[in-house]
Design a protein around this motif. Structure first.
Motif, short mmCIF file in Angstrom:
data_model
loop_
_atom_site.label_atom_id
_atom_site.label_comp_id
_atom_site.label_asym_id
_atom_site.label_seq_id
_atom_site.Cartn_x
_atom_site.Cartn_y
_atom_site.Cartn_z
N ASN A 9 0.81 -1.23 0.00
CA ASN A 9 0.00 0.00 0.00
C ASN A 9 0.84 1.28 0.00
OD1 ASN A 9 0.51 -1.13 2.66
ND2 ASN A 9 -0.42 0.75 3.43
N ARG A 10 2.15 1.14 0.25
CA ARG A 10 2.99 2.35 0.22
C ARG A 10 4.46 1.93 0.03
NH1 ARG A 10 2.23 2.37 6.38
NH2 ARG A 10 4.31 1.74 7.08
N ILE A 12 8.13 0.87 -0.85
CA ILE A 12 8.75 -0.04 -1.83
C ILE A 12 7.71 -1.01 -2.40
CG2 ILE A 12 10.43 -1.92 -2.04
CD1 ILE A 12 12.19 -0.38 0.03
N ALA A 46 0.44 -9.87 8.07
CA ALA A 46 1.43 -10.92 7.79
C ALA A 46 1.74 -11.80 8.99
CB ALA A 46 2.73 -10.28 7.29
N ASN A 72 7.39 -8.47 0.99
CA ASN A 72 7.95 -7.13 1.20
C ASN A 72 7.57 -6.54 2.55
OD1 ASN A 72 8.72 -4.21 0.25
ND2 ASN A 72 6.55 -4.09 0.80
N TYR A 137 15.93 -6.38 13.73
CA TYR A 137 15.71 -6.18 12.28
C TYR A 137 16.77 -6.93 11.47
CZ TYR A 137 14.97 -3.51 7.94
OH TYR A 137 14.71 -3.12 6.64
N LYS A 141 16.28 -9.94 8.75
CA LYS A 141 16.64 -9.77 7.34
C LYS A 141 17.72 -10.76 6.92
CE LYS A 141 13.75 -6.49 6.36
NZ LYS A 141 12.65 -6.75 5.41
N ILE A 170 16.50 3.65 1.23
CA ILE A 170 15.55 4.03 0.20
C ILE A 170 14.58 5.06 0.81
CG2 ILE A 170 13.82 3.13 -1.43
CD1 ILE A 170 16.64 1.83 -1.78
N THR A 172 11.52 6.28 1.96
CA THR A 172 10.14 5.85 2.27
C THR A 172 9.80 6.32 3.69
OG1 THR A 172 10.77 3.78 3.35
CG2 THR A 172 10.47 3.67 0.97
P1 NAD Z 1 7.08 1.21 4.77
O1 NAD Z 1 7.01 1.33 6.23
O2 NAD Z 1 6.69 2.36 3.91
O3 NAD Z 1 6.26 -0.07 4.26
C1 NAD Z 1 6.17 -1.25 5.00
C2 NAD Z 1 4.98 -2.03 4.50
O4 NAD Z 1 4.87 -3.23 5.27
C3 NAD Z 1 3.67 -1.26 4.66
O5 NAD Z 1 2.87 -1.50 3.53
C4 NAD Z 1 3.05 -1.89 5.90
O6 NAD Z 1 1.63 -1.83 5.90
C5 NAD Z 1 3.52 -3.33 5.73
N1 NAD Z 1 3.46 -4.07 6.97
C6 NAD Z 1 4.12 -3.85 8.13
N2 NAD Z 1 3.73 -4.74 9.05
C7 NAD Z 1 2.84 -5.57 8.48
C8 NAD Z 1 2.09 -6.68 8.90
N3 NAD Z 1 2.15 -7.16 10.15
N4 NAD Z 1 1.26 -7.27 8.02
C9 NAD Z 1 1.16 -6.81 6.77
N5 NAD Z 1 1.83 -5.76 6.29
C10 NAD Z 1 2.65 -5.14 7.15
O7 NAD Z 1 8.58 0.80 4.48
P2 NAD Z 1 9.38 0.44 3.14
O8 NAD Z 1 10.64 1.19 3.24
O9 NAD Z 1 8.53 0.56 1.93
O10 NAD Z 1 9.72 -1.10 3.45
C11 NAD Z 1 9.34 -2.16 2.62
C12 NAD Z 1 10.31 -3.32 2.84
O11 NAD Z 1 11.62 -2.92 2.43
C13 NAD Z 1 10.44 -3.73 4.31
O12 NAD Z 1 10.55 -5.12 4.41
C14 NAD Z 1 11.74 -3.07 4.74
O13 NAD Z 1 12.36 -3.73 5.80
C15 NAD Z 1 12.54 -3.19 3.45
N6 NAD Z 1 13.67 -2.26 3.36
C16 NAD Z 1 13.47 -0.91 3.37
C17 NAD Z 1 14.57 -0.07 3.27
C18 NAD Z 1 14.45 1.42 3.24
O14 NAD Z 1 15.49 2.08 3.30
N7 NAD Z 1 13.27 2.00 3.15
C19 NAD Z 1 15.86 -0.62 3.16
C20 NAD Z 1 16.01 -1.99 3.17
C21 NAD Z 1 14.90 -2.80 3.26
#
Ligand code: NAD
Length: 231
Positions: A9-10, A12, A46, A72, A137, A141, A170, A172
């Protein structure tokens, strides 16, 4: 043949879903409150395997068999070790790692029937490099890497590839919370010297899901501007 993206929904996840959509491929996203405009969304937490199974059933009733899954959904809940409660540790593991196991398991059920599939886990550069205050975390990962490589071995003979993307910082909502001085330090150690965009992670994910990546499995693809080099 459709794709399901968790946490779409938002950030990545949304960029990944839009990338598939732009290529004209059927895609469903899971969300916790509101589906993004113009995408087929199913509500799902999840951490609840019944909800995960129901989300797949709903998506498959609408789009047909799910043959690509992008795990994700993820959270951070940072704290230094001596202050980190066991609940805090477990909650991050349950969402990021066990959550990915739940979607991989349900997704693989459909993929085994189709004798083809793509499982893609969204890990992090932190999995290999570590980060102070992120033991929970980083453990979650890094766990994704071990799980992906095990599943790559387990499912390869059935036409299913299993790969990981490891994003760096990234732009976000998740990284909005990182203090500015820490962000500056991270960017100083990033050869490309900037944050990545969600669309740059999405492009790598879509490539791994495509026919072009047919002979790639068990790989960890960094999308980190070089920040993880050497780890
Ligand atoms: P974000 O917080 O914008 O998005 C996280 C998403 O996960 C949201 O859609 C949220 O609703 C969902 N989520 C969280 N808990 C949940 C649950 N219990 N059930 C279902 N959905 C759930 O963050 P993002 O930066 O878009 O992160 C997306 C992925 O990328 C994550 O796994 C994060 O760890 C990974 N990541 C992000 C970065 C970064 O720099 N932003 C770097 C490395 C990895």
């Amino acid at each position: 043949m459709a794709t399901l993206v968790t946490g779409g929904n938002r950030g990545i996840g949304l960029a990944i879903a839009r990338e598939f959509q732009a290529a004209g491929e059927p895609v469903a996203v899971t969300h916790r409150s509101r589906a993004p405009d113009g995408l087929f969304g199913v509500a799902c937490d999840a951490t609840d395997s019944d909800q995960v199974d129901a989300a797949f059933d709903e998506a498959e009733a609408e789009l047909g068999p799910i043959t690509a899954v992008v795990a994700n959904a993820g959270i951070t809940d940072d704290q230094l070790l001596l202050r980190m409660g066991e609940d805090q540790f477990s909650r991050v593991l349950d969402t990021n790692l066990t959550g990915a196991y739940r979607v991989a398991k349900r997704g693989a059920r459909s993929m085994l029937r189709q004798r083809r599939g793509r499982l893609i886990f969204v890990s992090s550069v932190v999995a290999l490099r570590g980060e102070a205050g992120q033991a929970n975390y980083a453990a979650s990962k890094a766990g994704l890497v071990g799980m992906a490589r095990s599943l790559a071995r387990e499912l390869g003979s059935r036409g299913i590839t299993v790969n990981v993307v490891a994003p760096g910082m990234i732009s976000t909502d998740m990284t909005d919370r990182v203090p500015e001085d820490r962000k500056r330090q991270i960017l100083d150690g990033t050869p490309l010297g900037r944050c990545g965009e969600p669309a740059e992670v999405a492009a790598a994910v879509r490539w791994l899901a495509s026919e072009q990546a047919s002979y790639i499995t068990g790989a960890v693809v960094p999308v980190d501007g070089g920040a993880g080099m050497g780890h």
